[in-house]
Design an enzyme around this catalytic site. Structure first.
Site: not given
Ligand code: ATP
Ligand code: BTN
Length: 321
Positions: A116, A181, A316
């Site tokens: 995101r 996560k 959070r």
């Molecule tokens: P929020 O959106 O609520 O702030 P979040 O911190 O998890 O939650 P997201 O944008 O949902 O943010 O997810 C992207 C984040 O997830 C990245 O910034 C990184 O910290 C984490 N991330 C990236 N790749 C992975 C993965 N393969 N597994 C788990 N976490 C990952």
């Molecule tokens: C998040 O937690 O921020 C969302 C992560 C979403 C990852 C998936 S992997 C398949 C699809 N292709 C992408 O580039 N992003 C989503």
């Protein structure tokens, strides 16, 4: 390259002669291929004189046959790629080139996996699930409320079928196990939100990733880390497809309100004190749950219950919670 990886994926020894015969190249060409491929896939390979080559660990590669059988039953097409920038981006391109939804894009790896708000989604090769489902929406995007939460429920069911216990949902669209996560969801809309449009449901699940030099920036886990065994990635993709099909049908038939109770029952922070951030602004309160559209209900200190929705919000858990 793909043939070579598939031959070696069982983790057993294969002689240079056998591999060369399968590829129609010499033994020294096999050795050259394998050298380049170790770096490209970040895979450890053993070479033992007299026995041949084997991967340090077996791999579960995606099988077009296994996935397409299940998708055919659901009447969803399959596009399986070895490498893409992002399966969501690939789905968008396919829609623009008039490929008809519904279809699923799966890839062995993403070079620019996105989370995101432009964040990076770590997407190493042959380890995890990178899954995007493109759907056509005919009556405007109004009927999509709560969709990302519904997808969360679908992924949760798939993880449970794969043997993961203790997984839960974090509003709006992340899945956690024990504070780490395991999966994330990214929905992208294209077309006219008031009329005919498409939604791309992007799902990333950590499947067999257990360590490595990845800089993920927050605690993470995977199916394998939870169950202790190498997961079959095609089987998990099929669990995701079947589960999505079930929950999307329910959502279309009955709306999000019918799934609200199930979502709250799996909410990892239900009743806990949290901080909600939007840009530089922060609001503290107690998470009461969600409403019938999937908006967050927060009992804000001094102000009573307030509702929040939108893509820029980030929740959070407070340390004292
Ligand atoms: P929020 O959106 O609520 O702030 P979040 O911190 O998890 O939650 P997201 O944008 O949902 O943010 O997810 C992207 C984040 O997830 C990245 O910034 C990184 O910290 C984490 N991330 C990236 N790749 C992975 C993965 N393969 N597994 C788990 N976490 C990952
Ligand atoms: C998040 O937690 O921020 C969302 C992560 C979403 C990852 C998936 S992997 C398949 C699809 N292709 C992408 O580039 N992003 C989503």
């Amino acid at each position: 390259m793909d043939t070579l990886l598939r031959l070696l994926s069982d983790g057993r020894f294969h002689s240079g002669e056998e591999l060369g015969a399968a590829l129609g190249v010499s033994r020294s060409a096999v050795w050259k291929y394998l050298r380049s491929f170790e770096g490209e896939y970040d895979i450890e390979l053993f070479k033992v004189p007299g026995r041949g080559y084997r991967l340090a660990e077996p791999l579960s590669l995606l099988s077009y046959e296994d996935c397409s059988v299940v998708l055919a039953r659901l009447r969803w097409e399959l596009c399986l790629r070895e490498t893409v920038d992002s399966t969501n981006a690939e789905a968008l391109r396919l829609l623009r080139s008039d490929v008809v939804a519904p279809f699923v894009v799966l890839a062995e790896r993403q070079t620019n996996g996105r989370g995101r708000r432009g964040r990076v989604w770590a997407s190493p090769p042959a380890q995890n699930l990178y899954y995007s489902l493109a759907l056509k929406i005919v009556n405007g995007s109004g009927g999509l409320s709560g969709l990302s939460l519904v997808v969360g429920l679908a992924v949760l069911r798939a993880l449970r079928r794969a043997g993961v216990t203790g997984a839960g949902l974090k509003w709006p669209n992340d899945l956690y196990v024990g504070g780490k996560k395991i999966a994330g969801i990214l929905l992208e809309l294209t077309g006219d939100p008031a009329d005919v449009c498409h939604v791309i449901i992007g799902i990333g699940i950590n499947v067999n990733m257990i360590s490595g030099g990845l800089d993920i920036g927050q605690p993470w886990t995977s199916v394998r880390a939870q169950t202790g065994v190498l997961a079959d990635r095609s089987e998990l993709a099929n669990f995701v497809s079947e589960s999505l099909h079930h929950y999307l049908a329910m959502h279309a038939r009955e709306g999000f309100s019918s799934l609200r109770g199930e979502w709250e029952a799996n909410n990892i922070w239900q009743g806990k004190r949290c901080t909600l951030s939007s840009g530089t602004q922060q609001v503290k309160g107690l998470m009461v749950g969600i409403d019938e559209q999937g908006a967050l209900r927060l009992l804000v200190d001094g102000l009573g219950e307030q509702r929040f929705s939108g893509g820029e919000l980030s929740l959070r858990l407070d340390h004292d919670s």
